[in-house]
Design a protein around this motif. Structure first.
Motif, PDB file in Angstrom:
ATOM      1  N   HIS A  90       0.830  -1.213   0.000  1.00 23.91           N
ATOM      2  CA  HIS A  90       0.000   0.000   0.000  1.00 23.91           C
ATOM      3  C   HIS A  90       0.862   1.260   0.000  1.00 23.91           C
ATOM      4  CE1 HIS A  90      -3.484   2.517   0.237  1.00 23.91           C
ATOM      5  NE2 HIS A  90      -3.246   2.937   1.469  1.00 23.91           N
ATOM      6  N   VAL A  91       1.854   1.350   0.867  1.00 25.60           N
ATOM      7  CA  VAL A  91       2.763   2.502   0.902  1.00 25.60           C
ATOM      8  C   VAL A  91       3.889   2.251  -0.102  1.00 25.60           C
ATOM      9  CG1 VAL A  91       4.368   3.822   2.322  1.00 25.60           C
ATOM     10  CG2 VAL A  91       2.184   3.053   3.282  1.00 25.60           C
ATOM     11  N   HIS A  92       4.122   3.212  -0.988  1.00 30.38           N
ATOM     12  CA  HIS A  92       5.052   3.001  -2.088  1.00 30.38           C
ATOM     13  C   HIS A  92       6.504   3.332  -1.747  1.00 30.38           C
ATOM     14  CE1 HIS A  92       1.766   3.198  -5.455  1.00 30.38           C
ATOM     15  NE2 HIS A  92       1.511   2.304  -4.510  1.00 30.38           N
ATOM     16  N   THR A  93       6.754   3.772  -0.542  1.00 29.07           N
ATOM     17  CA  THR A  93       8.114   4.075  -0.105  1.00 29.07           C
ATOM     18  C   THR A  93       8.649   2.927   0.741  1.00 29.07           C
ATOM     19  OG1 THR A  93       7.629   6.445  -0.087  1.00 29.07           O
ATOM     20  CG2 THR A  93       9.579   5.715   1.112  1.00 29.07           C
ATOM     21  N   ARG A  94       9.828   2.428   0.369  1.00 32.97           N
ATOM     22  CA  ARG A  94      10.418   1.286   1.088  1.00 32.97           C
ATOM     23  C   ARG A  94      10.692   1.650   2.547  1.00 32.97           C
ATOM     24  NH1 ARG A  94      16.098  -0.145   1.087  1.00 32.97           N
ATOM     25  NH2 ARG A  94      16.356   1.428  -0.539  1.00 32.97           N
ATOM     26  N   ALA A  95      10.346   0.736   3.464  1.00 34.25           N
ATOM     27  CA  ALA A  95      10.558   0.982   4.893  1.00 34.25           C
ATOM     28  C   ALA A  95      10.562  -0.331   5.661  1.00 34.25           C
ATOM     29  CB  ALA A  95       9.472   1.901   5.446  1.00 34.25           C
ATOM     30  N   GLU A  96      11.298  -0.354   6.756  1.00 37.06           N
ATOM     31  CA  GLU A  96      11.321  -1.503   7.669  1.00 37.06           C
ATOM     32  C   GLU A  96      11.079  -1.010   9.087  1.00 37.06           C
ATOM     33  OE1 GLU A  96      14.656  -4.091   7.505  1.00 37.06           O
ATOM     34  OE2 GLU A  96      14.485  -4.485   5.349  1.00 37.06           O
ATOM     35  N   GLY A 118       8.550   3.204 -10.248  1.00 37.32           N
ATOM     36  CA  GLY A 118       8.043   4.537  -9.991  1.00 37.32           C
ATOM     37  C   GLY A 118       7.106   4.964 -11.104  1.00 37.32           C
ATOM     38  N   ARG A 119       6.015   5.656 -10.725  1.00 37.59           N
ATOM     39  CA  ARG A 119       4.980   6.015 -11.707  1.00 37.59           C
ATOM     40  C   ARG A 119       4.877   7.512 -11.954  1.00 37.59           C
ATOM     41  NH1 ARG A 119      -0.392   4.210  -9.799  1.00 37.59           N
ATOM     42  NH2 ARG A 119       0.332   5.118  -7.843  1.00 37.59           N
ATOM     43  N   HIS A 120       5.513   8.333 -11.110  1.00 36.33           N
ATOM     44  CA  HIS A 120       5.457   9.782 -11.292  1.00 36.33           C
ATOM     45  C   HIS A 120       6.599  10.415 -10.509  1.00 36.33           C
ATOM     46  CE1 HIS A 120       3.611   9.626  -7.322  1.00 36.33           C
ATOM     47  NE2 HIS A 120       2.649   8.866  -7.821  1.00 36.33           N
ATOM     48  N   VAL A 121       6.675  11.733 -10.572  1.00 33.96           N
ATOM     49  CA  VAL A 121       7.839  12.438 -10.044  1.00 33.96           C
ATOM     50  C   VAL A 121       7.927  12.383  -8.518  1.00 33.96           C
ATOM     51  CG1 VAL A 121       6.769  14.720  -9.803  1.00 33.96           C
ATOM     52  CG2 VAL A 121       9.201  14.532 -10.442  1.00 33.96           C
ATOM     53  N   ASN A 122       6.862  11.976  -7.845  1.00 33.02           N
ATOM     54  CA  ASN A 122       6.927  11.809  -6.393  1.00 33.02           C
ATOM     55  C   ASN A 122       7.403  10.413  -5.995  1.00 33.02           C
ATOM     56  OD1 ASN A 122       6.008  14.441  -5.808  1.00 33.02           O
ATOM     57  ND2 ASN A 122       3.893  13.811  -6.129  1.00 33.02           N
ATOM     58  N   GLU A 123       7.744   9.581  -6.985  1.00 31.66           N
ATOM     59  CA  GLU A 123       8.270   8.240  -6.717  1.00 31.66           C
ATOM     60  C   GLU A 123       9.637   8.112  -7.374  1.00 31.66           C
ATOM     61  OE1 GLU A 123       3.949   5.985  -6.247  1.00 31.66           O
ATOM     62  OE2 GLU A 123       5.160   5.545  -8.014  1.00 31.66           O
ATOM     63  N   THR A 124      10.584   8.871  -6.825  1.00 33.52           N
ATOM     64  CA  THR A 124      11.925   8.943  -7.393  1.00 33.52           C
ATOM     65  C   THR A 124      12.828   7.846  -6.837  1.00 33.52           C
ATOM     66  OG1 THR A 124      12.595  10.492  -5.662  1.00 33.52           O
ATOM     67  CG2 THR A 124      11.764  11.433  -7.714  1.00 33.52           C
ATOM     68  N   TRP A 159      12.721   7.813 -12.030  1.00 33.41           N
ATOM     69  CA  TRP A 159      12.333   9.216 -11.873  1.00 33.41           C
ATOM     70  C   TRP A 159      13.343   9.966 -11.013  1.00 33.41           C
ATOM     71  CZ3 TRP A 159       7.894  11.494 -13.987  1.00 33.41           C
ATOM     72  CH2 TRP A 159       7.022  10.612 -14.626  1.00 33.41           C
ATOM     73  N   HIS A 160      13.554  11.240 -11.335  1.00 30.37           N
ATOM     74  CA  HIS A 160      14.518  12.070 -10.619  1.00 30.37           C
ATOM     75  C   HIS A 160      13.960  13.476 -10.415  1.00 30.37           C
ATOM     76  CE1 HIS A 160      17.740   9.167 -11.910  1.00 30.37           C
ATOM     77  NE2 HIS A 160      16.985   9.114 -12.996  1.00 30.37           N
ATOM     78  N   ARG A 161      14.350  14.109  -9.309  1.00 19.24           N
ATOM     79  CA  ARG A 161      14.170  15.538  -9.085  1.00 19.24           C
ATOM     80  C   ARG A 161      15.565  16.147  -9.014  1.00 19.24           C
ATOM     81  NH1 ARG A 161       9.429  17.658  -6.403  1.00 19.24           N
ATOM     82  NH2 ARG A 161       7.767  16.116  -6.242  1.00 19.24           N
ATOM     83  N   LEU A 162      15.900  17.004  -9.946  1.00 19.82           N
ATOM     84  CA  LEU A 162      17.254  17.548 -10.029  1.00 19.82           C
ATOM     85  C   LEU A 162      17.216  19.068  -9.954  1.00 19.82           C
ATOM     86  CD1 LEU A 162      18.634  15.359 -12.973  1.00 19.82           C
ATOM     87  CD2 LEU A 162      18.696  14.866 -10.518  1.00 19.82           C
ATOM     88  N   GLU A 163      18.240  19.637  -9.319  1.00 19.34           N
ATOM     89  CA  GLU A 163      18.371  21.088  -9.238  1.00 19.34           C
ATOM     90  C   GLU A 163      19.612  21.538 -10.011  1.00 19.34           C
ATOM     91  OE1 GLU A 163      18.425  22.310  -5.184  1.00 19.34           O
ATOM     92  OE2 GLU A 163      16.296  21.832  -4.848  1.00 19.34           O
ATOM     93  N   VAL A 164      19.478  22.674 -10.682  1.00 20.67           N
ATOM     94  CA  VAL A 164      20.594  23.283 -11.403  1.00 20.67           C
ATOM     95  C   VAL A 164      20.679  24.738 -10.959  1.00 20.67           C
ATOM     96  CG1 VAL A 164      21.539  23.912 -13.653  1.00 20.67           C
ATOM     97  CG2 VAL A 164      20.298  21.753 -13.384  1.00 20.67           C
ATOM     98  N   SER A 165      21.827  25.136 -10.454  1.00 24.35           N
ATOM     99  CA  SER A 165      21.989  26.481  -9.921  1.00 24.35           C
ATOM    100  C   SER A 165      22.350  27.473 -11.024  1.00 24.35           C
ATOM    101  CB  SER A 165      23.071  26.496  -8.842  1.00 24.35           C
ATOM    102  OG  SER A 165      23.281  27.820  -8.383  1.00 24.35           O
ATOM    103  N   LEU A 166      21.733  28.664 -10.969  1.00 27.41           N
ATOM    104  CA  LEU A 166      22.081  29.739 -11.889  1.00 27.41           C
ATOM    105  C   LEU A 166      23.296  30.532 -11.421  1.00 27.41           C
ATOM    106  CD1 LEU A 166      18.640  31.347 -12.868  1.00 27.41           C
ATOM    107  CD2 LEU A 166      19.945  29.606 -14.066  1.00 27.41           C
ATOM    108  N   THR A 167      23.747  30.288 -10.204  1.00 25.50           N
ATOM    109  CA  THR A 167      24.885  31.033  -9.668  1.00 25.50           C
ATOM    110  C   THR A 167      26.123  30.805 -10.534  1.00 25.50           C
ATOM    111  OG1 THR A 167      24.002  30.788  -7.434  1.00 25.50           O
ATOM    112  CG2 THR A 167      26.322  31.409  -7.641  1.00 25.50           C
ATOM    113  N   GLY A 168      26.696  31.874 -11.015  1.00 26.21           N
ATOM    114  CA  GLY A 168      27.899  31.777 -11.836  1.00 26.21           C
ATOM    115  C   GLY A 168      27.644  31.400 -13.280  1.00 26.21           C
ATOM    116  N   VAL A 169      26.382  31.249 -13.665  1.00 23.83           N
ATOM    117  CA  VAL A 169      26.041  30.890 -15.051  1.00 23.83           C
ATOM    118  C   VAL A 169      25.663  32.178 -15.779  1.00 23.83           C
ATOM    119  CG1 VAL A 169      24.537  29.547 -16.550  1.00 23.83           C
ATOM    120  CG2 VAL A 169      25.258  28.615 -14.333  1.00 23.83           C
ATOM    121  N   GLY A 170      26.459  32.564 -16.789  1.00 27.44           N
ATOM    122  CA  GLY A 170      26.279  33.863 -17.413  1.00 27.44           C
ATOM    123  C   GLY A 170      25.572  33.873 -18.739  1.00 27.44           C
ATOM    124  N   SER A 171      25.269  32.705 -19.311  1.00 31.35           N
ATOM    125  CA  SER A 171      24.627  32.683 -20.623  1.00 31.35           C
ATOM    126  C   SER A 171      23.675  31.506 -20.725  1.00 31.35           C
ATOM    127  CB  SER A 171      25.683  32.583 -21.727  1.00 31.35           C
ATOM    128  OG  SER A 171      26.315  31.313 -21.699  1.00 31.35           O
TER     129      SER A 171
END
Length: 418
Positions: free
Chosen positions: A195-201, A218-224, A251-263
């Protein structure tokens, strides 16, 4: 006595994966992903010569299970039957017993538990290995604590197969609710939960354990992240668990920083590098949600009308042609303007005053409370939400107030340079 079994749950065979474009190179990979993940579970059973497979509910995605899903299930279970491996099944809220048309038979080695509690002895070459107890959902909504029906009947290693919400896990319907105390009171050795889709013991007294293997695909972005099943080794009445990934689209949630990116070129390159680092070979495909973070000069350009959507379209096209292909679920902007808040404070003026007030409120509980209580509309909204059973904050979080101060200063800065 030593033996092994595999515990899986929430196969959701034939999940439609809504939101994947029809023309996407990943469409076929997504449509086949749940079937291929289950096939890998069966291959694990065959490779490890396990005694049996446990399927803890929601084998199908819908109560009205598709013909394709039912035929795929039988085909895989026949492979186990041919190898002398038993399968034990309970049905959950997505695939209750009431949705079974009865038009497709399963191999004799498959035991499907009914709506009443049952116990089955598992034997190999005439020897008793263990006991498996289970109960299925008769229909979609089951509010009863089904764990109360289980009980130890003998000293042999005993498994409880149950689709349930343990401890009121958020994000899942509260069906067959139970607590750790409920499970411990039944005296079983291994609770095979679904029932719960996150692995746990969850450890229980006397070496017992309750396990959620999570869903195998995983079926959507909340099941990474990695999704799979659990290989369980039992010896002298104790179990050892090994998580085995079987997912085919990750599935993945990824961050990309704009800091130091000039173009824009540099930003697209940074996105590509980030995806390269996470979306590796070995899968049929990947799906990602990208979020832009940090402070940089590109924030202003991407805030223009349609700019972010145009960048999203370009990145989506590029990622779709990679190997393995990558589906861009969405590109989101959580970046902020390139603004030196220390300089704003030193410069004085209204922006500096806003920052100072927000920072002062952070360390003053009374000031925080007044921000909430003095607004009659917010107070009325809080009362209405309570009547609906929705949890609400008594006071704003301190970090929210400080962030709001910074946001106001940034907006004033944007207006000044516009």
């Amino acid at each position: 006595m030593r033996f092994r079994f595999v515990h899986a749950a929430d196969l959701h065979l034939d999940t439609p994966f809504r939101g994947v474009p029809v023309e996407s190179a990943l469409l076929d990979a997504f449509q086949q992903a749940t079937f291929r993940a289950f096939s890998r579970i069966v291959e694990l059973c065959l490779r490890e010569h396990v005694a049996f497979l446990l399927l803890a509910g929601d084998l199908f995605d819908l109560k009205d299970r598709s013909v394709r899903a039912r035929l795929a299930l039988r085909r895989e279970l026949e492979r186990l039957h041919a190898a002398g491996i038993q399968t034990f099944i309970v049905h959950g809220n997505h695939d209750p017993l009431s949705g079974d048309t009865g038009t497709l038979s399963l191999p004799e080695s498959v035991k499907v538990f009914g709506a009443g509690w049952e116990e089955v002895e598992v034997r190999r070459e005439g020897r008793l290995l263990c006991r498996v107890q289970g109960v299925s959902y008769p229909d979609v909504e089951v509010r009863e604590n089904l764990s109360a029906r289980f009980h130890r009947t003998a000293p042999d290693f005993t498994v409880g197969l149950l689709h349930a919400n343990l401890g009121g896990a958020e994000g899942h319907a509260n069906y067959a609710p139970c607590s750790l105390e409920d499970l411990a009171a039944r005296g079983l050795d291994y609770w095979a939960l679904g029932h719960v889709h996150t692995r746990a013991e969850y450890p229980l007294p006397n070496g017992a354990v309750a396990v959620y293997p999570g869903n195998p695909q995983g079926r959507h972005v909340n099941e990474t992240g990695a999704r799979g099943c659990v290989l369980v080794e039992v010896e002298d009445g104790r179990s050892r668990r090994h998580f085995i990934p079987v997912d085919r689209v990750r599935w993945h949630r990824l961050e990309v920083s704009l800091t130091g990116v000039g173009s824009l070129d540099a930003l697209v390159a940074a996105i590509s590098e980030r995806v390269d680092a996470e979306c590796l070979e070995g899968w049929d495909g990947h799906a990602v949600r990208l979020t832009l973070t940090g402070r940089g000069p590109l924030h202003r350009e991407l805030s223009a009308a349609e700019a972010l959507g145009q960048l999203e379209s370009e990145v989506r096209e590029q990622l779709a042609h990679r190997h393995p292909p990558v589906l861009l679920e969405s590109l989101r902007d959580a970046s902020r303007p390139e603004l030196d808040l220390d300089a704003v404070r030193l410069a004085g003026g209204f922006s500096a005053t806003v920052l100072a007030e927000a920072e002062a409120s952070r360390g003053n509980p009374e000031a925080l409370a007044s921000l909430w209580d003095e607004d009659a509309e917010l107070r009325a909204l809080r009362q209405r939400l309570r009547r609906l059973g929705v949890d609400v904050l008594e006071t704003p979080r301190a970090e929210w107030v400080e962030q709001a101060g910074a946001w106001v200063a940034e907006e004033l800065h944007e207006e000044d340079v516009a």
